[in-house]
Design an enzyme around this catalytic site. Structure first.
Site, short mmCIF file in Angstrom:
data_model
loop_
_atom_site.label_atom_id
_atom_site.label_comp_id
_atom_site.label_asym_id
_atom_site.label_seq_id
_atom_site.Cartn_x
_atom_site.Cartn_y
_atom_site.Cartn_z
N ASP A 1 -15.64 20.35 42.92
CA ASP A 1 -14.79 20.19 41.75
C ASP A 1 -14.43 21.57 41.20
O ASP A 1 -15.27 22.26 40.62
CB ASP A 1 -15.53 19.37 40.69
N HIS A 2 -13.17 21.95 41.38
CA HIS A 2 -12.73 23.29 41.01
C HIS A 2 -12.67 23.49 39.50
O HIS A 2 -12.45 24.62 39.03
CB HIS A 2 -11.36 23.58 41.62
N ARG A 3 -12.88 22.44 38.71
CA ARG A 3 -12.94 22.61 37.25
C ARG A 3 -14.16 23.43 36.85
O ARG A 3 -14.13 24.16 35.86
CB ARG A 3 -12.98 21.26 36.55
N ALA B 1 -10.75 18.21 40.30
CA ALA B 1 -9.83 19.07 41.05
C ALA B 1 -10.49 19.39 42.39
O ALA B 1 -11.28 20.33 42.51
CB ALA B 1 -9.54 20.34 40.26
#
Length: 435
Positions: free
Chosen positions: A406-408, A226
């Site tokens: 990475d927004h995860r 993400a």
């Protein structure tokens, strides 16, 4: 080949069947999207069989050739021919969905393959194909080999217990054939490629092998992570003036060109030490926190492709060591002389989009890492300068830092704080620093 490399293409065989091979002697050459290299033999012996041909794509961990070691073979060795992994092969998951609807438990048409974290040797796959063992059945067999791999004895034991009668055919509803026909048609339509539309004056250029692999990995990264971006502007006037003052003396003393890249790499390594949760990778639902800070340095090649050599333990290098390492990797990258170890093990990547005049960018994360920093062009601009006597407008050297993460696993606070730390290290540069 490194944790981000899953497959390679055989580009040439350096030995023929029947040739004598010495330990550490190159047997064949392979190519990945990152580097081309030779693969040496680990033993002395005779090459008795090749399981793949030139241009075949093989997975990391597959057996490629058989070498007979003196004194360990009592005769000819029969080795099953491995199924080459071809590019553009239909996705197994799509085929499996169709098969589940209309095929009996005993599948005889679809070849079994290594799936997920389960690897099957060519011998095991050949036995499974001969005995009509389906992919589902093979995946259910408990393995006694290394890393729980299914051995020859495991599959033969399964066959003995399974009996000689074929597995019972599952009942299929009356609607199943219709469903299967629609699914099969969908798979067939998915294979169709739109025709190339070009006028008589247009030039049609086939993508290079490396270009195809890079394209695949970039799309895979976008579909996996993400992506979120944070941007910040840094004043690098002190660094600009300091480098201008010392670069000639540095060249005379070290015989190396002092560029801005090692200076930026030093700042990124310090920031990663301050924020270790940016120096991680994500594997499924598990976070792997990396002990070493290994900086990937994206470099453009003369043919337009991209390669990412890695500076190992970057936080342990002083500026002289960092400069020598950066220049060495960059030089060997352009000369296509990098080795597999030079591009393996990266934990965070930096790319300099400013080299081509871009002031900022939104780079794609280099999987399985969780962040990448783009360095924009250094520009001479009017800016507000704060002093104890008051503010005034002055000419300053400034640049944008673009951070993709990475927004995860990396939230906005961590992503923003990290790139802010890089900015602070750059702006706090000591103008009297000795090198």
């Amino acid at each position: 080949m490194g944790e981000s490399v899953a497959e390679a293409t055989i580009t040439s065989w350096l030995k023929n069947v029947g040739d004598t091979i010495e330990a550490d002697e190159a047997v064949f050459e392979i190519a990945t999207d990152k580097v081309d290299s030779e693969v040496p033999s680990e033993v002395d012996g005779i090459l008795i069989e090749k399981l793949f041909e030139v241009d075949d794509v093989v997975q990391v961990g597959q057996t490629i050739a058989v070498i007979e070691i003196d004194g360990e073979a009592g005769g000819s060795i029969e080795t099953p021919k491995a199924e080459p992994v071809k590019e553009n092969a239909p996705a197994p998951i799509v085929v499996a969905e169709v098969a589940k609807t209309v095929v009996a438990a005993k599948e005889t048409t679809a070849p079994v393959v290594s799936s997920g974290d389960r690897f099957y040797s060519p011998l095991v796959r050949n036995i499974a194909k001969k005995e009509g063992i389906s992919q589902t059945e093979l995946d259910s067999i408990s393995g006694s080999g290394k890393d729980s791999r299914v051995t020859k004895n495991d599959i033969l034991s399964y066959i003995d217990n399974r009996g000689s009668q074929p597995a019972p055919v599952q009942e299929v509803s009356q609607d199943a054939p219709k469903v299967a026909a629609v699914a099969a048609k969908a798979v067939e339509q998915k294979k169709e490629v739109a025709p190339i539309v070009a006028s008589g004056d247009d030039e049609i250029i086939e993508m290079t092998r490396m270009g195809k692999l890079i394209s695949h990995h970039m799309v895979q990264s976008v579909q996996t992570a993400a992506h979120v971006q944070s941007f910040i502007e840094a004043d690098v006037t002190k660094i600009w003036n300091w480098r201008k003052k010392v670069k000639d003396d540095f060249m005379k003393r070290e015989g190396e060109n002092l560029t801005f890249t090692p200076i930026f790499m030093e700042a990124v390594a310090k920031a990663l030490r301050d924020f270790p949760m940016m120096n991680i990778s994500l594997q499924g639902d598990t976070i792997v926190k990396k002990k070493h800070i290994n900086l990937g340095m994206a470099a453009a090649l003369g043919d337009g492709n991209l390669i990412v050599p890695v500076i190992k333990d970057a936080d342990q290098l002083n500026l002289v060591g960092m400069t020598k390492k950066v220049n060495d990797l960059a030089g060997r990258a352009k000369a296509n002389k990098l080795k597999p170890d030079d591009i393996a093990g990266g934990t965070y990547t930096v790319t300099n989009v400013g080299t081509f005049g871009s002031i900022m960018g939104t780079p794609i994360i280099n999987q399985p890492q969780v962040g990448i920093l783009a360095l924009g062009a250094i520009r001479k601009v009017p800016a507000v300068v704060e002093t104890p006597e008051g503010d005034f407008i002055g000419i300053r050297y400034r640049m944008f830092l673009s951070h993709s993460y990475d927004h995860r696993v990396v939230n906005g606070a961590l992503g923003g704080q990290f790139v802010k730390a890089v900015k602070d290290y750059l702006e706090a540069w000591d103008s009297n620093r000795e090198i």
